[in-house]
Scaffold this motif. Structure first.
Motif, PDB file in Angstrom:
ATOM      1  N   PHE A 199     -17.863 -36.646  51.433  1.00 23.80           N
ATOM      2  CA  PHE A 199     -18.656 -35.876  50.466  1.00 23.80           C
ATOM      3  C   PHE A 199     -17.765 -35.443  49.298  1.00 23.80           C
ATOM      4  O   PHE A 199     -16.605 -35.091  49.508  1.00 23.80           O
ATOM      5  CB  PHE A 199     -19.252 -34.620  51.119  1.00 23.80           C
ATOM      6  CG  PHE A 199     -20.244 -34.905  52.214  1.00 23.80           C
ATOM      7  CD1 PHE A 199     -20.993 -36.065  52.213  1.00 23.80           C
ATOM      8  CD2 PHE A 199     -20.440 -33.993  53.238  1.00 23.80           C
ATOM      9  CE1 PHE A 199     -21.924 -36.330  53.208  1.00 23.80           C
ATOM     10  CE2 PHE A 199     -21.365 -34.236  54.250  1.00 23.80           C
ATOM     11  CZ  PHE A 199     -22.107 -35.414  54.231  1.00 23.80           C
ATOM     12  N   PRO A 200     -18.294 -35.402  48.070  1.00 25.49           N
ATOM     13  CA  PRO A 200     -17.490 -34.930  46.930  1.00 25.49           C
ATOM     14  C   PRO A 200     -17.223 -33.435  46.985  1.00 25.49           C
ATOM     15  O   PRO A 200     -16.173 -32.965  46.549  1.00 25.49           O
ATOM     16  CB  PRO A 200     -18.345 -35.297  45.715  1.00 25.49           C
ATOM     17  CG  PRO A 200     -19.738 -35.415  46.235  1.00 25.49           C
ATOM     18  CD  PRO A 200     -19.615 -35.888  47.645  1.00 25.49           C
ATOM     19  N   ILE A 201     -18.204 -32.670  47.470  1.00 28.71           N
ATOM     20  CA  ILE A 201     -18.067 -31.223  47.645  1.00 28.71           C
ATOM     21  C   ILE A 201     -18.649 -30.883  49.014  1.00 28.71           C
ATOM     22  O   ILE A 201     -19.336 -31.706  49.631  1.00 28.71           O
ATOM     23  CB  ILE A 201     -18.802 -30.429  46.546  1.00 28.71           C
ATOM     24  CG1 ILE A 201     -20.294 -30.775  46.531  1.00 28.71           C
ATOM     25  CG2 ILE A 201     -18.175 -30.687  45.188  1.00 28.71           C
ATOM     26  CD1 ILE A 201     -21.115 -29.988  45.522  1.00 28.71           C
ATOM     27  N   SER A 202     -18.380 -29.696  49.482  1.00 32.71           N
ATOM     28  CA  SER A 202     -18.906 -29.286  50.784  1.00 32.71           C
ATOM     29  C   SER A 202     -20.435 -29.243  50.756  1.00 32.71           C
ATOM     30  O   SER A 202     -21.036 -28.722  49.810  1.00 32.71           O
ATOM     31  CB  SER A 202     -18.358 -27.903  51.142  1.00 32.71           C
ATOM     32  OG  SER A 202     -18.907 -27.447  52.361  1.00 32.71           O
ATOM     33  N   ILE A 203     -21.075 -29.817  51.781  1.00 30.64           N
ATOM     34  CA  ILE A 203     -22.536 -29.834  51.888  1.00 30.64           C
ATOM     35  C   ILE A 203     -22.909 -29.320  53.272  1.00 30.64           C
ATOM     36  O   ILE A 203     -22.588 -29.959  54.287  1.00 30.64           O
ATOM     37  CB  ILE A 203     -23.112 -31.258  51.692  1.00 30.64           C
ATOM     38  CG1 ILE A 203     -22.649 -31.856  50.365  1.00 30.64           C
ATOM     39  CG2 ILE A 203     -24.632 -31.239  51.775  1.00 30.64           C
ATOM     40  CD1 ILE A 203     -23.077 -33.303  50.152  1.00 30.64           C
ATOM     41  N   ASP A 204     -23.547 -28.174  53.320  1.00 27.89           N
ATOM     42  CA  ASP A 204     -23.950 -27.609  54.606  1.00 27.89           C
ATOM     43  C   ASP A 204     -24.927 -28.554  55.306  1.00 27.89           C
ATOM     44  O   ASP A 204     -25.932 -28.965  54.728  1.00 27.89           O
ATOM     45  CB  ASP A 204     -24.617 -26.239  54.413  1.00 27.89           C
ATOM     46  CG  ASP A 204     -23.628 -25.192  53.926  1.00 27.89           C
ATOM     47  OD1 ASP A 204     -22.418 -25.390  54.144  1.00 27.89           O
ATOM     48  OD2 ASP A 204     -24.059 -24.194  53.321  1.00 27.89           O
ATOM     49  N   ASN A 205     -24.619 -28.890  56.559  1.00 32.05           N
ATOM     50  CA  ASN A 205     -25.464 -29.783  57.360  1.00 32.05           C
ATOM     51  C   ASN A 205     -25.724 -31.109  56.647  1.00 32.05           C
ATOM     52  O   ASN A 205     -26.779 -31.726  56.807  1.00 32.05           O
ATOM     53  CB  ASN A 205     -26.804 -29.108  57.699  1.00 32.05           C
ATOM     54  CG  ASN A 205     -26.630 -27.819  58.472  1.00 32.05           C
ATOM     55  OD1 ASN A 205     -25.840 -27.763  59.415  1.00 32.05           O
ATOM     56  ND2 ASN A 205     -27.323 -26.766  58.059  1.00 32.05           N
ATOM     57  N   GLY A 206     -24.740 -31.538  55.858  1.00 33.91           N
ATOM     58  CA  GLY A 206     -24.901 -32.785  55.107  1.00 33.91           C
ATOM     59  C   GLY A 206     -24.886 -34.003  56.010  1.00 33.91           C
ATOM     60  O   GLY A 206     -24.281 -34.005  57.086  1.00 33.91           O
ATOM     61  N   LYS A 207     -25.569 -35.041  55.558  1.00 36.85           N
ATOM     62  CA  LYS A 207     -25.633 -36.301  56.303  1.00 36.85           C
ATOM     63  C   LYS A 207     -25.313 -37.457  55.373  1.00 36.85           C
ATOM     64  O   LYS A 207     -25.403 -37.346  54.148  1.00 36.85           O
ATOM     65  CB  LYS A 207     -27.022 -36.501  56.911  1.00 36.85           C
ATOM     66  CG  LYS A 207     -27.364 -35.569  58.057  1.00 36.85           C
ATOM     67  CD  LYS A 207     -28.705 -35.964  58.675  1.00 36.85           C
ATOM     68  CE  LYS A 207     -29.009 -35.123  59.911  1.00 36.85           C
ATOM     69  NZ  LYS A 207     -29.252 -33.720  59.565  1.00 36.85           N
ATOM     70  N   ALA A 208     -24.962 -38.574  55.985  1.00 32.22           N
ATOM     71  CA  ALA A 208     -24.746 -39.815  55.248  1.00 32.22           C
ATOM     72  C   ALA A 208     -25.434 -40.940  55.994  1.00 32.22           C
ATOM     73  O   ALA A 208     -25.549 -40.908  57.223  1.00 32.22           O
ATOM     74  CB  ALA A 208     -23.252 -40.108  55.112  1.00 32.22           C
ATOM     75  N   CYS A 209     -25.922 -41.918  55.248  1.00 35.17           N
ATOM     76  CA  CYS A 209     -26.561 -43.097  55.836  1.00 35.17           C
ATOM     77  C   CYS A 209     -26.023 -44.344  55.146  1.00 35.17           C
ATOM     78  O   CYS A 209     -25.761 -44.333  53.941  1.00 35.17           O
ATOM     79  CB  CYS A 209     -28.081 -43.068  55.642  1.00 35.17           C
ATOM     80  SG  CYS A 209     -28.952 -41.864  56.638  1.00 35.17           S
TER      81      CYS A 209
END
Length: 582
Positions: A199-209
């Motif tokens: 991630f470029p910056i912090s993302i709460d509960n972030g996901k990637a696909c």
């Protein structure tokens, strides 16, 4: 004939067999909302090969890959043969008593494009779409899916391979010996969740696909999209390529991570979210002046009773590039607000930013300390060892409001990396572009990121529009109460919703300059130059942008004499506040 099967129960086979009808159903926005959203629920809530939605930003684009569009399977018990479809899946499937005839003439290869899509960086909580899970968590589909997996006991085989490998960069033996410590550290890092998610910056509960696309569609890096597709959660996905000795361990972790961390999503529909219409747009325009009045009241109080600064901030929040000519961006309006009472209220920047997050969809607060200037990676960089684009802080989607806090900046030694970061910030503000570092060359990617700089005195970053606050003593003394009242004022849901829609829609309105007013603009600018020797041609461009934004803020799509005069008066008052040059 359209199938009666509910959209939440669609399977890849059903979609392939009923493609025209299914595509027609997917054109209905209300139907799309029934599809479970991957963004705001843990992956264990989903089933393998379930139809889902995912909203995100395109973070990287990988090489296309070949896959079995169709393949022949032989049943060793009955000696029968069957042709199966390999679309919308990562693996060709057969039962234990079956075998895939890999050399069959009936097999067909096809090409699909792959890209990495991550949760939208900087997306504020209120702007996240919510999905009601209560009806789905106890669905019979979950239990039947688990039962089917046990009963069928499928054997899977990888059916995709990259069309071409990116060129690897190698080093000599001496170089490898010298980098032993760095290599060991890197080996630890490539297995970390943060490294793989990228991630470029912090993302709460972030996901990637990892999204796989079967039809040609014009996609751009950093674009925000919604993908509707069948999710692939097979735990064997990360083991398919273990024997591929052409890939480094780092590449393996990045390109074939565990599906429990980064699922694969086989797209049946891609929606460009930046092109969506705003709900109730005509109503917003009809009430633009009233909504602007509400917004101005809030910002005026947050800026210690400064009406002028509130007008400038509204114009800034509505700024957006509407035309590019070479490196010249028309419509951008970076703003530097200074001279606020930071000693008495050292939380001012965070307080103001908190309210901005309530109003705009996407934002990011960059605390520009000397340490951050020297250490942060602002520009994305190509990592050839992993064969991927490593994110930088400025890899953000358009209309992400960047707020730079300079109040913690101290004197000290600026490193080479710090100088490069400074140059990156200047390029973003002046040219709305960010350089992506590919080691052997650089590529400038266009952006549309509004930048607000908050500093005690004039920013060390070049920014043409500086607004020193004229602090009202009463507002200053009652600042804690002002924050409470502003928060209470925005608890009115209708008022807050209107402001949000206003900020989103008005900035994209079509606008034309009336030819009748051009002569008046020329005359007024000549008079301004005569009274203020510091005014130059750059001020004319800035003034034209301000006049345009001011007119838009009142819901107008053309410049009137009234709003041109107001823009001139605002600019004269602003210039009068600036420290006089010797």
């Amino acid at each position: 004939m359209i199938s009666s099967l509910k959209i939440v129960d669609w399977t890849p086979a059903h979609f392939i067999e009923n493609r025209p009808n299914c595509n027609k159903i997917l054109e209905n926005p209300d139907v799309l909302k029934e599809i479970p959203l991957l963004n705001n629920a843990p992956l264990h809530n989903f089933m393998d090969r379930q139809l889902v939605r995912f909203r995100g930003m395109i973070q990287d684009m990988h090489n296309p890959e070949y896959y079995f569009q169709q393949y022949e399977v032989k049943d060793n018990q009955t000696e029968t043969h069957e042709i199966r479809c390999g679309m919308y899946a990562d693996s060709a499937q057969c039962l234990p008593h079956e075998e895939i005839l890999v050399d069959s003439e009936k097999n067909q290869n096809a090409e699909r494009h792959t890209c990495v899509v991550i949760s939208i960086p900087g997306l504020n909580n209120w702007a996240e779409e919510k999905y009601e899970w209560s009806f789905y968590q106890n669905s019979k589909a979950v239990n039947s899916h688990k039962r089917n997996l046990d009963e069928n006991s499928y054997v899977t085989m990888d059916c995709a391979e990259p069309i071409q490998k990116k060129e690897k960069v190698s080093s000599n033996k001496d170089g490898e010996k010298m980098d032993t410590t760095e290599h060991d550290t890197r080996q630890q890092n490539i297995f970390s969740k943060e490294f793989i998610l990228n991630f470029p910056i912090s993302i709460d509960n972030g996901k990637a696909c990892i999204v796989k696309i079967y039809e040609d569609t014009a996609l751009k890096l950093n674009e925000v999209i919604e993908v509707i597709g069948f999710v692939s959660l097979d735990p064997l996905l990360s083991t398919f390529h273990k024997c591929d000795d052409t890939m480094t361990e780092a590449e393996m972790n990045v390109h074939h991570p565990p599906a429990s961390l980064i699922p694969r999503l086989h797209a049946v529909k891609v929606i460009h979210l930046s092109k969506q219409n705003i709900e109730n747009a005509p109503e917003i325009i009809s009430k633009a002046q009233l909504i602007r009045s509400d917004l101005h009241l809030v910002l005026n109080q947050l800026l210690f009773g400064d009406h002028l600064a509130a007008d400038y901030l509204i114009s800034h929040l509505l700024s957006s590039i509407y035309m590019r000519r070479d490196t010249f961006c028309l419509g951008t309006y970076p703003l530097n607000i200074t001279h606020f009472p930071i000693i008495e209220y050292n939380t001012f920047v965070k307080d103001l930013y908190k309210f901005l997050t309530i109003l705009v969809e996407k934002s990011y607060l960059l605390e520009l300390t000397l340490e951050n200037l020297n250490d942060l990676s602002l520009s994305p960089k190509q990592d050839y060892k992993c064969s991927r684009l490593t994110s930088g802080v400025f890899q953000l989607s358009d209309n992400t409001h960047l707020v730079i806090d300079e109040t913690g900046l101290t004197t000290g030694q600026v490193s080479q990396a710090g100088r490069e970061n400074y140059s990156t910030i200047c390029d973003l503000i002046n040219f709305q572009s960010v350089k992506y570092d590919f080691t052997f060359y650089e590529i400038k990617y266009e952006t549309d990121i509004p930048v607000l700089i908050l500093s005690e005195a004039k920013s060390f970053i070049p920014c043409q529009t500086q607004v020193p606050l004229k602090v009202n003593s009463e507002s200053k003394n009652r600042y804690p109460q002002v924050l409470e009242m502003a928060e209470q004022y925005l608890k009115d849901e209708n008022r807050l919703t209107n402001i949000r829609r206003y900020l989103k829609f008005v900035k994209n309105m079509k606008f034309e300059f009336n030819d009748d007013i051009v002569k008046e603009i020329q005359n007024d600018f000549v008079q301004m130059k005569q009274t203020n020797k510091n005014i130059n041609i750059d001020h004319l461009h800035s003034l034209m942008v301000l006049a345009r934004l001011l007119s838009l803020s009142y819901g107008l799509n053309t410049l009137t004499t009234e709003h041109w005069k107001k823009a001139v008066q605002m600019e004269l008052e602003r210039l009068d506040r600036l420290p006089k040059k010797a």
